[in-house]
Design a protein around this motif. Structure first.
Motif, PDB file in Angstrom:
ATOM      1  N   PRO A   1       0.835  -1.215   0.000  1.00 14.67           N
ATOM      2  CA  PRO A   1       0.000   0.000   0.000  1.00 14.67           C
ATOM      3  C   PRO A   1       0.862   1.254   0.000  1.00 14.67           C
ATOM      4  O   PRO A   1       2.022   1.252   0.427  1.00 14.67           O
ATOM      5  CB  PRO A   1      -0.818  -0.125   1.293  1.00 14.67           C
ATOM      6  N   ILE A   2       0.279   2.335  -0.475  1.00 15.86           N
ATOM      7  CA  ILE A   2       0.968   3.631  -0.500  1.00 15.86           C
ATOM      8  C   ILE A   2       0.990   4.208   0.909  1.00 15.86           C
ATOM      9  O   ILE A   2      -0.015   4.213   1.611  1.00 15.86           O
ATOM     10  CB  ILE A   2       0.270   4.589  -1.475  1.00 15.86           C
TER      11      ILE A   2
ATOM     12  N   ARG B   1       0.467  10.142   0.453  1.00 12.38           N
ATOM     13  CA  ARG B   1      -0.841  10.287  -0.200  1.00 12.38           C
ATOM     14  C   ARG B   1      -1.127  11.734  -0.611  1.00 12.38           C
ATOM     15  O   ARG B   1      -1.730  11.976  -1.652  1.00 12.38           O
ATOM     16  CB  ARG B   1      -1.952   9.776   0.734  1.00 12.38           C
TER      17      ARG B   1
ATOM     18  N   LEU C   1      -6.844   8.784  -5.082  1.00 18.22           N
ATOM     19  CA  LEU C   1      -6.520   7.504  -4.471  1.00 18.22           C
ATOM     20  C   LEU C   1      -7.588   7.204  -3.425  1.00 18.22           C
ATOM     21  O   LEU C   1      -7.838   8.013  -2.536  1.00 18.22           O
ATOM     22  CB  LEU C   1      -5.139   7.558  -3.820  1.00 18.22           C
TER      23      LEU C   1
ATOM     24  N   VAL D   1      -3.975  -0.947  -3.420  1.00 18.49           N
ATOM     25  CA  VAL D   1      -3.813   0.313  -4.145  1.00 18.49           C
ATOM     26  C   VAL D   1      -4.956   0.419  -5.150  1.00 18.49           C
ATOM     27  O   VAL D   1      -5.156  -0.495  -5.964  1.00 18.49           O
ATOM     28  CB  VAL D   1      -2.455   0.384  -4.876  1.00 18.49           C
ATOM     29  N   CYS D   2      -5.697   1.538  -5.085  1.00 24.96           N
ATOM     30  CA  CYS D   2      -6.834   1.710  -5.991  1.00 24.96           C
ATOM     31  C   CYS D   2      -6.977   3.183  -6.337  1.00 24.96           C
ATOM     32  O   CYS D   2      -7.158   4.021  -5.458  1.00 24.96           O
ATOM     33  CB  CYS D   2      -8.126   1.181  -5.356  1.00 24.96           C
TER      34      CYS D   2
END
Length: 502
Positions: A410-411, A416, A457, A465-466
């Motif tokens: 994940p970021i 972010r 995001l 991640v999406c």
């Protein structure tokens, strides 16, 4: 630069404007204080005069009552003891009473008791000359005399009460006038405060808008010069200079990017052409070790070409290219983008899941394809080996939601807020020989804004991640509101998708 009229009417300095505002705002309050002082002085003087008059008149009425008693007592004593000195005392008291009664008549000119007392005084003045029988009979006049003295005293008290009522009414009128003056002058002070606040705040807000315009890159072509104190006007002129300087630097940056990208593409094309010739065996058969090195050179050249194309895209979008809106099949666009990354997806053994079509929507083909290309490239670069890549779409009445998700790390939370900033490098490391440029997501976000949409995001419970692209429904060329094509279902999810194992 500011005009002559602006220079003539604006204050010379911010300090002068503040001092002028203070003086002008305090002026109505000073007038109010002066008028309140004058009113209080008037009431104080009136109360003092009335108090003195009341004391004097009350004392005079009391003295008249005492003299009437002394006159009656002296007259009756003379009737008993016949002593001549008592008549002298009686005459003195009568003269004193007449003098005081004359003063009291000025206070009560039409009082019937005073008129009756004056007539009785004339009769009582002849009392000493009367014979004893008539003298004794005249003593009964003192009964009426005392009654009229008491009536005069009560009339005096009523007159004093009326004067006190008048003073009280005058005080009420002065109080009411002061309230009206207070409301008017305080309102005037508040209006002046608002006026000078606007005179001070307006140039500050103009400077704030100018600074925000510089920071956002948007400059109003008809932006007016700052009007206000000299210090703020000078600061506005410095901001104008800074704006022009930044525009020059931005133009130099764009020119540098264009020249650098062009200069890099020329030798890169030669390198890729040479590697292609070697791969075709023009220079002879290659050993497995040599072909492995050649494949590395070819992959690195392709990656370098992609980075150069991203720079060109970034440079193009910075010039605010207008969108060419047309009706597209989003499923076809997604498959075109995936086809470009077929080899990269195969090398990472990533399973691809893409929504089925057709899905008609009005959008810019080039911008949408570039956006999806950067998102897919980002998923390939940072996703896990042997992971999954998902492209799905949800068509609403007024918008299209297109999501690109992948498995992997994940970021980070600290990255972010900066994901869509140009040249920002996050904490996650890119998988591969070359380091990313940091403008892929920035170009993707610019492509979304070009179509009045947004890229964000989002948190998805199934995908680490999406990214979600939201495009508004664009009106068709005939002016009617256009959303989905009639044969498209309202929403396409993962249940409608088909798996592509590349």
């Amino acid at each position: 630069m500011t005009s002559a009229a602006t220079r003539r009417w604006r204050p010379r300095s911010l300090l002068q404007l503040v001092l002028l505002a203070f003086v002008v705002v305090m002026l109505p309050l000073g007038v109010l204080m002066y008028q309140a002082g004058q009113a209080l002085s008037e009431l104080s003087r009136l109360a003092e005069v009335s108090a003195r008059q009341a004391v004097s008149e009350t004392r005079r009425a009391r003295t008249l009552g005492s003299l009437a008693v002394e006159m009656e007592r002296g007259a009756r004593q003379y009737a008993v003891i016949q002593e001549e000195s008592l008549l002298d005392i009686y005459a003195d008291r009568l003269a004193e009473f007449r003098e005081l009664l004359a003063r009291q008549r000025l206070l009560l000119p039409d009082d019937p008791d005073i008129q009756a007392l004056e007539r009785l005084l004339d009769e009582l003045a002849t009392l000493p000359q009367q014979p004893p029988e008539a003298y004794a009979a005249s003593l009964d006049d003192f009964v009426a005399f005392s009654r009229h003295v008491e009536g005069m005293r009560q009339a005096t008290n009523r007159r004093i009460d009326l004067r006190l009522d008048a003073i009280r009414e005058r005080a009420r009128q002065v109080q009411q006038r002061l309230w009206w003056q207070t409301g008017a002058l305080v309102s005037a002070s508040l209006m002046l405060m608002l006026l000078f606040t606007r005179l001070i705040i307006r140039p500050v807000r103009q400077l704030e808008r100018r600074i925000l315009g510089i920071g956002s890159g948007y400059q109003d072509s008809q932006q007016r010069h700052v009007q206000g104190p000299a210090e703020l006007v000078a600061l506005g002129e410095r901001l104008d200079w800074l704006t022009h300087r930044l525009e020059e630097l931005e133009a130099q940056k764009q020119q540098f990017l264009r020249h650098m990208s062009h200069e890099l593409k020329t030798p890169l094309a030669s390198v890729r052409e040479g590697s292609a010739l070697l791969s075709d065996g023009v220079a002879g058969e290659l050993s497995p070790r040599q072909r492995e090195v050649l494949d590395l050179i070819d992959a690195s050249g392709a990656e370098l070409q992609r980075l150069i194309e991203q720079l060109l895209d970034y440079n193009l979008l910075q010039h605010h290219r207008s969108a060419a809106i047309e009706r597209l099949d989003m499923a076809t666009v997604a498959r075109e983008v995936l086809a470009k990354h077929r080899l990269s997806l195969q090398s990472k053994e990533m399973a691809v899941e893409v929504f089925s079509g057709p899905l008609q929507w009005r959008a810019d083909h080039q911008a949408t394809a570039r956006l999806l290309d950067n998102l897919v490239s980002n998923a390939v670069a940072y996703g896990e080996d042997g992971g999954k890549l998902l492209i799905r779409a949800r068509a609403r009445h007024d918008r299209l939601e297109l999501e690109v998700a992948n498995t992997g790390e994940p970021i980070a939370e600290q990255d972010r807020d900066h994901l869509f900033e140009a040249f920002y490098q996050g904490r996650a490391r890119r998988k591969g020989a070359l380091k990313g440029s940091g403008i892929g997501l920035s170009v993707a976000a610019d492509c979304a804004r070009l179509q009045h949409g947004r890229l964000e995001l989002i948190d998805d419970p199934e995908w680490p991640v999406c990214f979600r692209l939201t495009l508004p429904a664009a009106p068709p060329e005939d002016g009617r509101h256009y959303g989905l094509h009639n044969d498209i279902r309202p929403a396409l999810t993962g249940q409608d998708a088909r798996n592509l194992t590349l």
